[in-house]
Each structure stands twice: as structure tokens, then as C-alpha cells.
Design an enzyme around this catalytic site. Structure first.
Site, mmCIF file in Angstrom:
data_model
loop_
_atom_site.group_PDB
_atom_site.id
_atom_site.type_symbol
_atom_site.label_atom_id
_atom_site.label_comp_id
_atom_site.label_asym_id
_atom_site.label_seq_id
_atom_site.Cartn_x
_atom_site.Cartn_y
_atom_site.Cartn_z
ATOM 1 N N LYS A 1 -25.936 34.287 -41.160
ATOM 2 C CA LYS A 1 -25.516 33.548 -42.358
ATOM 3 C C LYS A 1 -26.718 33.296 -43.264
ATOM 4 O O LYS A 1 -26.652 33.475 -44.460
ATOM 5 C CB LYS A 1 -24.871 32.235 -41.916
ATOM 6 C CG LYS A 1 -23.737 31.719 -42.715
ATOM 7 C CD LYS A 1 -22.389 32.293 -42.433
ATOM 8 C CE LYS A 1 -22.281 33.764 -42.528
ATOM 9 N NZ LYS A 1 -21.072 34.340 -42.007
ATOM 10 N N ARG B 1 -15.188 42.532 -53.377
ATOM 11 C CA ARG B 1 -15.157 43.788 -52.625
ATOM 12 C C ARG B 1 -16.274 44.753 -53.027
ATOM 13 O O ARG B 1 -16.456 45.806 -52.417
ATOM 14 C CB ARG B 1 -13.818 44.489 -52.820
ATOM 15 C CG ARG B 1 -12.634 43.672 -52.366
ATOM 16 C CD ARG B 1 -11.361 44.419 -52.641
ATOM 17 N NE ARG B 1 -11.232 45.573 -51.793
ATOM 18 C CZ ARG B 1 -10.669 45.575 -50.596
ATOM 19 N NH1 ARG B 1 -10.161 44.469 -50.117
ATOM 20 N NH2 ARG B 1 -10.598 46.677 -49.880
ATOM 21 N N GLU C 1 -28.135 36.716 -44.823
ATOM 22 C CA GLU C 1 -27.306 37.454 -45.777
ATOM 23 C C GLU C 1 -27.171 36.744 -47.122
ATOM 24 O O GLU C 1 -27.034 37.414 -48.142
ATOM 25 C CB GLU C 1 -25.932 37.798 -45.194
ATOM 26 C CG GLU C 1 -24.998 36.625 -44.993
ATOM 27 C CD GLU C 1 -23.614 37.050 -44.494
ATOM 28 O OE1 GLU C 1 -23.022 36.292 -43.727
ATOM 29 O OE2 GLU C 1 -23.153 38.132 -44.872
ATOM 30 N N ASN D 1 -11.017 53.850 -53.906
ATOM 31 C CA ASN D 1 -11.702 53.025 -52.910
ATOM 32 C C ASN D 1 -11.688 53.790 -51.596
ATOM 33 O O ASN D 1 -10.620 54.147 -51.101
ATOM 34 C CB ASN D 1 -10.978 51.676 -52.738
ATOM 35 C CG ASN D 1 -11.447 50.914 -51.508
ATOM 36 O OD1 ASN D 1 -12.595 51.048 -51.097
ATOM 37 N ND2 ASN D 1 -10.570 50.118 -50.922
ATOM 38 N N GLY D 2 -12.880 54.069 -51.051
ATOM 39 C CA GLY D 2 -12.953 54.812 -49.791
ATOM 40 C C GLY D 2 -14.057 55.849 -49.874
ATOM 41 O O GLY D 2 -14.920 55.789 -50.748
ATOM 42 N N GLU E 1 -24.930 33.938 -35.235
ATOM 43 C CA GLU E 1 -24.146 33.788 -36.465
ATOM 44 C C GLU E 1 -24.918 32.951 -37.488
ATOM 45 O O GLU E 1 -24.929 33.262 -38.681
ATOM 46 C CB GLU E 1 -22.779 33.168 -36.136
ATOM 47 C CG GLU E 1 -21.905 32.863 -37.332
ATOM 48 C CD GLU E 1 -21.561 34.068 -38.202
ATOM 49 O OE1 GLU E 1 -21.848 35.210 -37.813
ATOM 50 O OE2 GLU E 1 -21.020 33.851 -39.309
ATOM 51 N N CYS F 1 -15.275 48.215 -52.675
ATOM 52 C CA CYS F 1 -14.624 48.675 -53.898
ATOM 53 C C CYS F 1 -13.242 48.031 -53.994
ATOM 54 O O CYS F 1 -12.523 47.925 -53.001
ATOM 55 C CB CYS F 1 -14.447 50.178 -54.002
ATOM 56 S SG CYS F 1 -15.981 51.079 -54.070
ATOM 57 N N LYS G 1 -17.246 42.601 -49.258
ATOM 58 C CA LYS G 1 -16.312 42.154 -48.223
ATOM 59 C C LYS G 1 -15.422 43.347 -47.873
ATOM 60 O O LYS G 1 -15.190 44.200 -48.703
ATOM 61 C CB LYS G 1 -15.464 41.022 -48.786
ATOM 62 C CG LYS G 1 -14.839 40.198 -47.709
ATOM 63 C CD LYS G 1 -14.889 38.740 -48.050
ATOM 64 C CE LYS G 1 -14.334 37.924 -46.927
ATOM 65 N NZ LYS G 1 -15.366 37.186 -46.216
ATOM 66 N N TRP H 1 -18.679 49.287 -55.037
ATOM 67 C CA TRP H 1 -19.782 49.122 -54.074
ATOM 68 C C TRP H 1 -20.228 50.547 -53.784
ATOM 69 O O TRP H 1 -19.522 51.306 -53.117
ATOM 70 C CB TRP H 1 -19.277 48.439 -52.809
ATOM 71 C CG TRP H 1 -20.359 48.110 -51.827
ATOM 72 C CD1 TRP H 1 -21.141 46.989 -51.817
ATOM 73 C CD2 TRP H 1 -20.781 48.896 -50.700
ATOM 74 N NE1 TRP H 1 -22.022 47.034 -50.769
ATOM 75 C CE2 TRP H 1 -21.825 48.190 -50.064
ATOM 76 C CE3 TRP H 1 -20.393 50.123 -50.177
ATOM 77 C CZ2 TRP H 1 -22.468 48.678 -48.933
ATOM 78 C CZ3 TRP H 1 -21.037 50.604 -49.049
ATOM 79 C CH2 TRP H 1 -22.058 49.879 -48.431
ATOM 80 N N HIS I 1 -41.644 37.315 -24.665
ATOM 81 C CA HIS I 1 -41.886 38.690 -24.219
ATOM 82 C C HIS I 1 -42.262 39.584 -25.398
ATOM 83 O O HIS I 1 -41.869 40.739 -25.455
ATOM 84 C CB HIS I 1 -40.658 39.229 -23.477
ATOM 85 C CG HIS I 1 -40.371 38.456 -22.229
ATOM 86 N ND1 HIS I 1 -41.107 38.610 -21.072
ATOM 87 C CD2 HIS I 1 -39.482 37.462 -21.975
ATOM 88 C CE1 HIS I 1 -40.654 37.770 -20.151
ATOM 89 N NE2 HIS I 1 -39.671 37.046 -20.680
#
Ligand code: F6R
Length: 599
Positions: free
Chosen positions: A476, A27, A479, A97-98, A472, A2, A594, A73, A495
Site C-alpha cells: 500500500k 482502468r 504503490e 481493451n486487451g 499488504e 484500459c 485497476k 493503460w 540474513h
């Protein structure tokens, strides 16, 4: 997670709010809205979807000098028009935001007092709580302070009250908020790039401080006005623009050579002498624990591999959301390194607070200057990545690895494991690193992407540090391209998971560590003989000895300190090109945001 923006000044606030929201869209981007005072009343316009949808709803010629905006978000309630911010309850209109953890309790109490709620959000409760408190306090400042006593959770708030239509209020706790300072105009924003078009001067609001913004700004702490330092943002507006690149992610990958130079140079400018002087003394610690989330955690895994190879210091790497609830084995001989681009990731911050409460030493490796993690850790090393707009991190991850690599060099030399000559050689290689990175960035990865983009599944395998790098690479890819991507230590596949390998399954393998390359190359043969299509990311030296790959991306053979960063480039660009072929929204992947400021 947000983004909020607010404006009070002589410009048309609508334009400022929209341009600020666009800069904050990374965000959160599932709905957006603004509230503004039009000279008679506060109007709210909000909608599900991107800011472009919001713009379509705005009538031309609206004029206002004060307003607040939000890009969401979703946490509580679907991303629809009703749940979008701003939220209004009688005289109060807010953006948040939160997460308010006790919102259900507060909501029940407020319903009993006669309040009726329209949304499923936790945020609407804040507007109602403010309105209810104001009925007895009759003063907005006191109302905000009183309401904050009841709120449990994290919040950054922009607040408008009908009784003071020319005043913008803001406050925060555990969610970031800055106040932009212009000429007779002020801004509130979740992040500096949102205001850069108008000013590069800002101050940081601390937890529970309240900003009252008229044509000047006053910050209150415990109801008393306090003076704050006005800071200057050292970057420029270009950081918030794509500058001709198709995506911020590509632009940020192209910035990596400069970012690495800027990040490492202060420690290396006068060779070993600078490194020893500028870096804190870590040799007093017997153990290191590294904590981070997502790519920051993966950077930690790379750091562990280098530190353990070149020092006598054992390293354990933790995912922050697990670490914060785990039993601690830290003591005065432990250094906890917390890694975070944003410096605001809720779980990483909670991990820091947990170890601080036990008096354990901490080092934060952070990008955002003045962020909570940077301010609260015992020591902070800034990576100099500049604002990272693409939701998928690239340049910040690389710079985090660079700092960990320098930490390994520093400890290894001080412990007598890396000789002075060897250390100087490694430092020289850091000077050459930007041009190595440039060379990798200039290569073409489209062929490899063509092999990957049609399949909905792929595997990454590697051993040791190559496994850390593969983790990583795999994140990448998944996502931004939505290809299901699983990463395994190369020897572990057999295995169980090898049962998923079929004719045509994509397997991407990272093999840069010569000492264990043969083992991984055997694992590659195992999957190849079951029909897998192999993409190999390897050094030119190893490539000469192996002919079993269908596609190959080679990097030059260098040394263990800089090689991981060079290897990351093909992994990042393969993901980028694959996502592009799949037509994905690369800078804003679905469901992501983000700066994850909620648990
Ligand atoms: C992945 C990505 C995330 C972040 C993670 C931690 O591309 O960007 O996995 O690395 O959310 O964020 P920071 O570094 O801000 O703590």
C-alpha cells in the site's frame, strides 16, 4: 486496464462518452480519446494524458448521437497522441481493451495487402483486419465474426463503420464488456459505474458474442440472435463519486465498516446455523490452494495463517502469474480458492481455467458481480464491497480477509477444532467488528506519516500472520507514495538485508500475535540499535510491555478471526496520509491501473 465506452441514442454522445470515461479512468489514465459521427463523417479526437487534456481539445457545441471512447493503460507503444485510441483504418474506427497476441503476424500480412500503419499498437491491427475482411464480406456483422476467428488474445471492442454510421457494434473475448440498456438509448462499457448516471440496467456480453446497437440492441452468438437477461445494478450513483472525501481511497476506507457488515452478515444472521448452512462444505477437501495477485494474494496469506491455525487443512498460497505456469499438485481432494476484486485479472482467470481443465474444484471470492471468474468458478462467494474506484484496493482486500476468516471458522468447527461455544463467541465478535473498524478509522495517523514521508525507503517486518499483514501494508505504501518499501519476515532481516538499516531508516513493524511477539520485539531492538526509527502497529496489550517504539498505532486486543481486519486499518491510513504529504496522485498512482486484464 484500459476502459472503453460507447453510446448510441438521443443524447449528445460527447457528454455521455466523457462522463463514462471519467468513471472508467481508474482502468488506465495515460491517454484518452473519442470518435463520434457528426452527421457527415466520423471524427476522432485523442490525446496523451488525462481526460482533462481531452476535454480541452473538444470544441464547444459538437453534437453527435453515436460515439466510442477510450482511456488507455499503454501496453504496445508509448502513451502519446498517435498511439491513443480510437484507431481508424479506412471505414472502421475502433476502441480496444486487451492485448492481441498475434498482432505482429497479422500486421505483416496486412502490410503485404497494402495497409499502412501509423501507430505502434496492437489495436490498430484490429481496425485494419476489419476493413480488409469487410472488403470481401460486405456485411459488418459477418466481418466482425470472421475477424474474430483470426484474433488471438483478449479484447473488448467498440466498433464504428462508415457504411452504417448510425450503428454501434461491440464484441469481446476475455476482457469485460457490458451493454447498458436505457430508453431508446444504449451504452457499451468496461464496467457498470460508467453508465450509472443514465441507467442501472445492463446485460453482460459473453465471449465472442456481438452486440449490434441501433435504437435497439441485438446480441448475436454464432450469427444467430440470442435473448439475454437484463440485470439491475443494485448500488447507486454515489459509488462513483467522492462525496466530499479528498480521495476515493479515503472514502473507501470509510466504507469498510459497512462493507464488512454487508459481506459477513448473510453468513452470520442466524449465528452458527447460517454459517454452516450458507457456506459450501469445505471439509471434504484435504488441502486448500489459494491463488491471487497483489493484495488478493496478500489476503490469501492472511487466510492461510488463520485456516492453518484453526483447522487441520494445509494451505498453500500462490501468485497467480506463477501458478498458471507451474506444475499442478492438485487432485480431487484439493480446493483451489481464487481471489479477485475485479474477477477479470488475466492471470487469476488463467489459473482458474488451468485447474478446471484438470477437473479440480474451485471457489472464487470476487467483488464484481457477473465477472468472468464469478461465472466460471464452480462456487462463488461475493464480497459485498461495491465498486472500488481507487486503484489501490482497501475495502475489497478487507472483505476478502473477512470471507477467508469465515471459511476458517466454518472448517474449524466442522472438524471439531472450534467448539460450538467458541464459534458463537467468534460470531459475536464479527457483529462488533464494524464498530472496532470505525474506531480505528477515526484515529489520527498524521504524526506517523510525518515521520515516513521525507524518506525514500522503508521496511516492514512481522512474523506469521503479522508478516502477511505487513506485506499488504508495504505494498500500500509503495504503490501510492512511491517510497521504496521492502517487507521481510522479522527474523529474516539479519540474513543480509539488515545491512541497509542506517540511522533514520524507517522500520514499520506489525506485532499482534502475542504468542510470538517477543521474538519480533527483539528483532525491532536489533534494528533500533542500528539507528532505525520504529513505527509499531500492535495491540494495546503488547504496547504496555514494550517501550522501544518511536511511533505507535494501537489496536484493541480481540481474537485471531477479526484482529487482522482491524490491524489493516492503521496500515492503510498510514500509507494514505504519507502519500498525501508527498503530494501524490493517490487514486491514480503512476504506471498502474485497476483490473489487470493482461498477462
Ligand atoms: C493493490 C491492488 C492490486 C490488486 C491486484 C489484483 O492495491 O489493488 O495489487 O489487488 O491487481 O486485482 P484483483 O483483485 O482485481 O484480481
Amino acid at each position: 486496464m484500459c476502459g472503453i465506452i460507447g453510446y448510441n441514442g438521443h443524447k449528445n454522445s460527447i457528454k455521455v462518452l466523457i462522463s463514462g470515461l471519467k468513471a472508467l479512468e481508474y482502468r488506465g489514465y495515460d491517454s484518452a480519446g473519442i470518435a463520434y459521427y457528426n452527421g457527415k463523417r466520423t471524427e476522432i479526437i485523442k490525446t496523451a494524458g488525462r481526460i482533462a487534456n481531452l476535454e480541452k481539445k473538444l470544441k464547444p457545441n459538437i453534437h453527435s448521437n453515436i460515439g466510442i471512447g477510450h482511456t488507455r493503460w499503454a501496453t504496445h507503444g508509448k502513451p502519446n497522441d498517435v498511439n491513443s485510441h480510437p484507431h481508424r483504418m479506412h471505414k472502421f474506427t475502433i476502441v480496444h481493451n486487451g492485448i492481441i497476441e498475434n498482432y505482429e503476424v497479422l500486421k505483416r500480412e496486412l502490410i503485404k495487402k497494402g495497409y499502412k500503419f501509423k501507430t505502434e499498437t496492437d489495436s490498430e491491427v484490429i481496425a485494419a483486419l476489419l476493413d480488409f475482411t469487410y472488403n470481401s464480406e460486405k456485411d459488418v456483422l459477418k466481418t466482425i465474426a470472421k475477424a474474430e476467428e483470426k484474433l488471438i488474445g483478449a479484447y473488448a471492442l467498440g466498433i464504428l463503420c462508415d457504411d452504417e454510421p448510425n450503428t454501434l457494434y461491440a464484441t469481446r473475448k476475455d476482457s469485460p464488456l457490458i451493454i447498458g440498456v436505457g430508453e431508446k438509448e444504449h451504452f457499451i462499457a468496461s464496467d457498470v459505474p460508467a453508465i450509472l448516471k443514465y441507467t442501472n440496467k445492463y446485460l453482460i456480453l459473453e465471449d465472442n458474442e456481438i452486440a449490434k446497437i441501433t435504437d435497439e440492441v441485438t446480441i448475436y452468438h454464432d450469427m444467430k440472435a440470442v435473448t439475454k437477461d437484463v440485470l439491475t445494478f443494485e448500488g447507486d450513483l454515489e459509488v462513483a463519486e467522492k462525496n466530499g472525501y479528498d480521495h476515493f481511497m479515503l472514502k473507501e476506507i470509510h466504507e469498510e465498516p459497512t462493507v464488512i457488515k454487508n459481506t459477513t452478515e448473510p453468513f452470520l444472521i442466524h449465528g452458527l446455523e447460517s454459517l454452516l448452512k450458507k457456506m459450501p462444505n469445505f471439509t471434504k477437501y484435504k488441502r486448500i490452494e489459494i491463488v491471487g495477485c497483489g493484495s488478493a494474494y496478500h489476503a490469501g496469506l492472511v487466510g492461510k495463517a488463520i485456516i492453518e491455525k484453526y483447522t487441520n487443512t494445509p494451505v498453500t498460497v500462490y501468485i497467480a502469474s506463477e501458478f498458471r505456469y507451474q506444475k499442478l499438485f492438485t487432485d480431487k481432494d484439493t480446493l483451489v480458492i481464487l481471489i479477485s476484486q475485479s474477477g477479470e485479472t488475466a492471470d487469476t482467470l488463467a489459473s482458474l481455467r488451468k485447474i478446471k481443465s484438470q477437473n479440480v474444484d474451485s471457489l472464487a471470492i470476487v467483488n464484481v458481480v457477473g465477472s468472468s471468474l464469478a461465472r466460471e468458478a464452480k462456487e462463488t462467494i461475493y464480497i459485498k464491497a461495491g465498486p472500488e474506484i481507487s486503484v489501490a484496493t482497501t475495502k475489497a482486500y478487507l472483505a476478502q480477509v473477512a470471507i477467508l476468516s469465515l471459511i476458517a471458522l466454518n472448517i474449524g468447527h466442522k472438524q471439531g477444532i472450534i467448539s460450538e461455544n467458541k464459534a458463537n463467541e467468534i460470531i459475536k465478535s464479527f457483529e462488533a467488528l464494524p464498530s472496532y473498524l470505525e474506531e480505528e478509522i477515526s484515529k489520527n495517523y498524521k504524526n506517523i506519516a510525518k515521520a515516513l514521508y521525507k524518506k525514500n525507503i522503508s521496511f516492514y517486518i512481522g512474523r506469521g500472520i503479522d508478516y502477511a499483514l505487513s506485506m499488504e501494508g508495504s505494498l500500500k505504501l509503495k504503490e501510492i507514495s512511491y517510497i521504496v518499501s521492502m517487507c521481510y519476515p522479522a527474523g529474516e532481516l539479519k540474513h543480509g538485508t539488515i545491512s541497509l538499516i542506517d540511522k533514520g531508516t524507517n522500520v514499520i513493524s506489525v506485532v499482534t500475535d502475542k504468542a510470538i511477539a517477543d521474538k519480533t520485539l527483539s528483532n525491532i531492538k536489533e534494528v533500533k540499535s542500528r539507528g532505525a526509527i520504529i513505527t509499531l502497529v500492535t495491540t494495546d496489550e503488547i504496547a504496555k510491555e514494550f517501550s522501544g517504539a518511536d511511533y505507535i498505532a494501537t489496536i484493541p486486543k480481540t481474537n485471531d478471526f477479526i484482529s487482522p481486519m482491524i490491524t489493516a486499518i492503521p496500515l492503510q491510513l498510514i500509507s494514505y496520509e504519507t502519500a498525501k504529504l508527498r503530494g501524490c496522485d493517490i487514486d491514480k498512482p503512476k504506471n498502474l491501473a485497476k483490473s489487470v486484464t493482461v498477462e
